[in-house]
Design a protein around this motif. Structure first.
Motif, PDB file in Angstrom:
ATOM      1  N   GLY A  57      -2.698  -8.572  -6.702  1.00 31.71           N
ATOM      2  CA  GLY A  57      -2.635  -7.933  -8.010  1.00 31.71           C
ATOM      3  C   GLY A  57      -3.104  -6.497  -8.006  1.00 31.71           C
ATOM      4  N   ASN A  58      -3.524  -5.975  -6.847  1.00 30.17           N
ATOM      5  CA  ASN A  58      -4.010  -4.596  -6.772  1.00 30.17           C
ATOM      6  C   ASN A  58      -2.895  -3.568  -6.924  1.00 30.17           C
ATOM      7  OD1 ASN A  58      -6.994  -4.553  -6.151  1.00 30.17           O
ATOM      8  ND2 ASN A  58      -6.311  -5.969  -4.576  1.00 30.17           N
ATOM      9  N   ALA A  59      -1.633  -4.016  -6.844  1.00 32.23           N
ATOM     10  CA  ALA A  59      -0.516  -3.087  -6.960  1.00 32.23           C
ATOM     11  C   ALA A  59      -0.118  -2.838  -8.403  1.00 32.23           C
ATOM     12  CB  ALA A  59       0.695  -3.624  -6.191  1.00 32.23           C
ATOM     13  N   GLY A  60      -0.674  -3.589  -9.335  1.00 37.73           N
ATOM     14  CA  GLY A  60      -0.256  -3.439 -10.718  1.00 37.73           C
ATOM     15  C   GLY A  60       1.162  -3.946 -10.921  1.00 37.73           C
ATOM     16  N   LEU A  61       1.834  -3.430 -11.939  1.00 43.08           N
ATOM     17  CA  LEU A  61       3.183  -3.893 -12.256  1.00 43.08           C
ATOM     18  C   LEU A  61       4.233  -3.341 -11.312  1.00 43.08           C
ATOM     19  CD1 LEU A  61       3.230  -3.670 -16.152  1.00 43.08           C
ATOM     20  CD2 LEU A  61       3.115  -5.723 -14.749  1.00 43.08           C
ATOM     21  N   ASP A  62       3.913  -2.273 -10.616  1.00 40.35           N
ATOM     22  CA  ASP A  62       4.942  -1.569  -9.848  1.00 40.35           C
ATOM     23  C   ASP A  62       4.450  -1.306  -8.428  1.00 40.35           C
ATOM     24  OD1 ASP A  62       6.870   0.082  -8.842  1.00 40.35           O
ATOM     25  OD2 ASP A  62       6.834   1.520 -10.479  1.00 40.35           O
ATOM     26  N   ILE A  63       4.762  -2.221  -7.512  1.00 42.47           N
ATOM     27  CA  ILE A  63       4.289  -2.109  -6.145  1.00 42.47           C
ATOM     28  C   ILE A  63       4.776  -0.842  -5.466  1.00 42.47           C
ATOM     29  CG2 ILE A  63       6.174  -3.651  -5.424  1.00 42.47           C
ATOM     30  CD1 ILE A  63       2.820  -3.060  -3.606  1.00 42.47           C
ATOM     31  N   ASP A  64       6.040  -0.476  -5.684  1.00 50.92           N
ATOM     32  CA  ASP A  64       6.571   0.699  -4.996  1.00 50.92           C
ATOM     33  C   ASP A  64       5.881   1.981  -5.460  1.00 50.92           C
ATOM     34  OD1 ASP A  64       8.234  -0.966  -3.634  1.00 50.92           O
ATOM     35  OD2 ASP A  64       9.991  -0.587  -4.870  1.00 50.92           O
ATOM     36  N   SER A  65       5.699   2.139  -6.771  1.00 51.57           N
ATOM     37  CA  SER A  65       5.003   3.334  -7.274  1.00 51.57           C
ATOM     38  C   SER A  65       3.602   3.415  -6.695  1.00 51.57           C
ATOM     39  CB  SER A  65       4.928   3.296  -8.803  1.00 51.57           C
ATOM     40  OG  SER A  65       6.208   3.457  -9.380  1.00 51.57           O
ATOM     41  N   THR A  66       2.936   2.280  -6.575  1.00 51.74           N
ATOM     42  CA  THR A  66       1.577   2.259  -6.040  1.00 51.74           C
ATOM     43  C   THR A  66       1.549   2.667  -4.578  1.00 51.74           C
ATOM     44  OG1 THR A  66       0.934   0.498  -7.577  1.00 51.74           O
ATOM     45  CG2 THR A  66      -0.447   0.806  -5.636  1.00 51.74           C
ATOM     46  N   VAL A  67       2.429   2.070  -3.773  1.00 53.16           N
ATOM     47  CA  VAL A  67       2.425   2.366  -2.333  1.00 53.16           C
ATOM     48  C   VAL A  67       2.850   3.801  -2.058  1.00 53.16           C
ATOM     49  CG1 VAL A  67       3.458   1.756  -0.108  1.00 53.16           C
ATOM     50  CG2 VAL A  67       2.789  -0.039  -1.696  1.00 53.16           C
ATOM     51  N   PHE A  68       3.758   4.325  -2.868  1.00 54.35           N
ATOM     52  CA  PHE A  68       4.220   5.689  -2.643  1.00 54.35           C
ATOM     53  C   PHE A  68       3.201   6.740  -3.063  1.00 54.35           C
ATOM     54  CE2 PHE A  68       8.612   4.069  -2.170  1.00 54.35           C
ATOM     55  CZ  PHE A  68       8.995   4.833  -1.076  1.00 54.35           C
ATOM     56  N   ASP A  69       2.158   6.354  -3.798  1.00 50.95           N
ATOM     57  CA  ASP A  69       1.199   7.349  -4.270  1.00 50.95           C
ATOM     58  C   ASP A  69      -0.211   6.775  -4.304  1.00 50.95           C
ATOM     59  OD1 ASP A  69       0.753   9.944  -4.961  1.00 50.95           O
ATOM     60  OD2 ASP A  69       1.796   9.877  -6.882  1.00 50.95           O
ATOM     61  N   LEU A  70      -0.678   6.269  -3.188  1.00 49.60           N
ATOM     62  CA  LEU A  70      -2.002   5.663  -3.118  1.00 49.60           C
ATOM     63  C   LEU A  70      -3.117   6.639  -3.482  1.00 49.60           C
ATOM     64  CD1 LEU A  70      -1.659   3.557   0.161  1.00 49.60           C
ATOM     65  CD2 LEU A  70      -1.978   2.638  -2.156  1.00 49.60           C
ATOM     66  N   LYS A  71      -2.903   7.915  -3.236  1.00 47.67           N
ATOM     67  CA  LYS A  71      -3.953   8.899  -3.495  1.00 47.67           C
ATOM     68  C   LYS A  71      -4.323   8.973  -4.969  1.00 47.67           C
ATOM     69  CE  LYS A  71      -0.657  12.737  -3.831  1.00 47.67           C
ATOM     70  NZ  LYS A  71      -0.187  13.985  -3.186  1.00 47.67           N
ATOM     71  N   LYS A  72      -3.448   8.501  -5.856  1.00 53.23           N
ATOM     72  CA  LYS A  72      -3.724   8.552  -7.292  1.00 53.23           C
ATOM     73  C   LYS A  72      -4.420   7.295  -7.805  1.00 53.23           C
ATOM     74  CE  LYS A  72      -0.069  11.768  -8.667  1.00 53.23           C
ATOM     75  NZ  LYS A  72       1.102  11.973  -9.561  1.00 53.23           N
TER      76      LYS A  72
END
Length: 367
Positions: A57-72
Motif C-alpha cells: 500500500g506504500n504506492a498509493g493509488l498510482d504505482i507508476d506515478s510513485t515509482v517514476f517520482d520517488l524523490k517526491k
C-alpha cells in the motif's frame, strides 16, 4: 586532550547524520535510476520493488506515478529502499551490488547502503520472513512501463482514435473476390473494426479539476452529467459519467479539496484501474490484493455488501470503497448466514458458495 574532545564533538554529529539522512542529490539520483530501469522490460529489481510497494500500500493509488517520482514521496522512497534491501536478502554487499546494477553514481552507492542497513537493521528477520511469504504468490517483474500520461496526452490519443477510419469492404473487386474462400478471408479482414487505441488509463483522471477537461479528453459525446447517489440512495452532489451506458462507464465526482472520486460499477471494463481492482472481480482476488481477510456488512441491510474494515491489510487507509454482491442467492441456508444487520468476515465459508463479486468500486485521491 581538550582539543581531542572538541574534534570529537564536532565530527561525531556529522558522522551520525551521514548515517541517518540522505542528501537531496543522492535521493534524486536513486529516484532517476529507478525510473529509468522501471521502463526496461523484465527488470527484476524495479519489478520486485513495484510489486512490494503495491502489495504494502506504500504506492498509493498510482504505482507508476510513485515509482517514476520517488524523490517526491519520502515514505515511498524509504519503502523502495527497504524492499531493495529485502530483495538483496538483507545482505549489505549484495545490496551494494544491486545498487550498482541500477547504474547509480559511484558516490551515491555507499551512503545509500549505510543509510538503508542502519535504518532496517532491526527488521532483518521480519523482512526475510515477508519475502518468503511474498514469493509464494509473486509472478515476476511488471516493468517496461511508460511515465504517466498527462491530460493533454490522453486527449490527443483519444482524438486520434476517434478520427481513425474503420476499414470497409467497399470496392467492386473486393465484393467479387468474396465469392472464393480466399476472397472471403480478405473481405472479413477488410471489414474488421479498427483496433481500439483509446487511452484507458485512469491515472490522469485524478489530475482533472473541471468538467471541461473531461470533455477535452474524451469528447462531448462521451461525457454526461447526472446526480451522484450514495449507497443509501440519496442524492450526493453532481457527477460526470464517461462512456455512459456502456461496459466502460466510469463516474467522476469532484469533491473540492478532498479530491476526485472515481467509481466503476460496470463490467467487463477496459479501464486500467488502481491496484488492478475492477467491478466483476471475484472475492478471492480482493482478499489477495488486501493481503488478509476483511470485514463486510451483511447483505440486504444498510450499506449491505460494503467492506466495513480492511483489518489492517494493504488497502487500509487507501480510500478504496467497495460494495460486493452475491450472484448465487438461491440457497437460503447459505444466503441467510450473510444477510441482515451483522458484520461478516470475507473468509466465511458460506461466501465461497455464493459467487461473491465486486459490484462497485470507488477510488478517492486527494488533490
Amino acid at each position: 586532550m581538550k582539543r581531542l574532545f572538541i574534534l570529537v564533538a564536532l565530527f561525531v554529529p556529522v558522522f551520525l547524520n551521514a548515517q541517518t539522512k540522505l542528501s537531496q542529490a543522492i535521493i534524486d539520483d536513486f529516484s532517476a535510476r529507478v525510473a529509468a530501469h522501471y521502463q526496461l522490460p523484465h527488470d527484476s529489481i524495479t519489478g520486485y520493488i513495484a510489486e512490494q510497494l503495491t502489495r504494502s500500500g506504500n504506492a498509493g493509488l498510482d504505482i507508476d506515478s510513485t515509482v517514476f517520482d520517488l524523490k517526491k514521496d519520502p515514505v515511498a522512497l524509504d519503502a523502495a529502499l527497504k524492499y531493495l534491501y529485502q530483495y538483496s536478502d538483507c545482505n549489505r554487499q549484495r545490496f551494494i551490488t544491486n545498487l550498482r546494477s541500477l547504474e547509480l553514481q559511484t558516490n551515491s552507492v555507499f551512503p545509500i547502503a549505510t543509510y538503508t542497513a542502519n535504518k532496517f537493521k532491526g527488521d532483518t528477520k521480519s523482512l526475510l520472513d515477508d519475502k518468503k511469504d511474498f514469493l509464494t504468490t509473486y509472478t515476476g517483474p511488471v516493468t517496461g512501463k511508460k511515465p504517466p500520461a498527462t491530460i493533454a496526452e490522453v486527449a490527443a490519443a483519444n482524438q486520434a482514435a476517434a478520427s481513425t477510419p474503420v476499414a470497409t469492404n467497399s470496392t467492386a473487386s473486393e465484393s467479387n473476390s468474396a465469392a472464393s474462400p480466399e476472397g472471403a478471408a480478405t473481405a472479413a479482414a477488410n471489414t474488421a473494426p479498427a483496433a481500439d487505441t483509446r487511452n484507458w488509463e485512469v491515472r490522469p483522471l485524478f489530475q482533472v479539476r473541471t468538467p471541461e477537461q473531461l470533455v477535452e479528453m474524451y469528447g462531448a459525446a462521451n461525457v454526461t452529467q447526472h446526480d451522484a447517489v450514495n449507497l443509501a440512495g440519496d442524492k450526493d452532489g453532481e457527477a460526470y459519467v464517461i462512456y455512459p451506458d456502456t461496459d466502460n462507464e466510469l463516474e467522476v465526482q469532484f469533491d473540492g479539496e478532498n479530491g476526485n472520486i472515481l467509481t466503476f460499477s460496470h463490467y467487463p471494463s477496459k479501464w486500467k484501474s488502481p491496484y488492478g481492482i475492477k467491478a466483476g472481480d471475484p472475492l478471492d482476488k480482493l482478499i489477495k490484493v488486501n493481503g488478509r481477510p476483511f470485514k463486510i456488512n451483511g447483505f440486504e441491510w444498510t450499506d449491505g455488501g460494503r467492506v466495513s474494515s480492511w483489518n489492517g491489510g494493504s488497502l487500509e487507509g487507501k480510500n478504496v470503497i467497495i460494495v460486493l454482491k452475491a450472484n448465487n442467492t438461491g440457497d437460503p441456508k447459505q444466503y441467510d448466514q450473510v444477510t441482515g444487520d451483522k458484520t461478516i468476515r470475507s473468509d466465511m465459508a458460506a461466501l465461497k458458495k455464493l459467487d461473491v463479486i465486486i459490484e462497485s468500486v470507488a477510488f478517492k485521491a486527494a488533490n
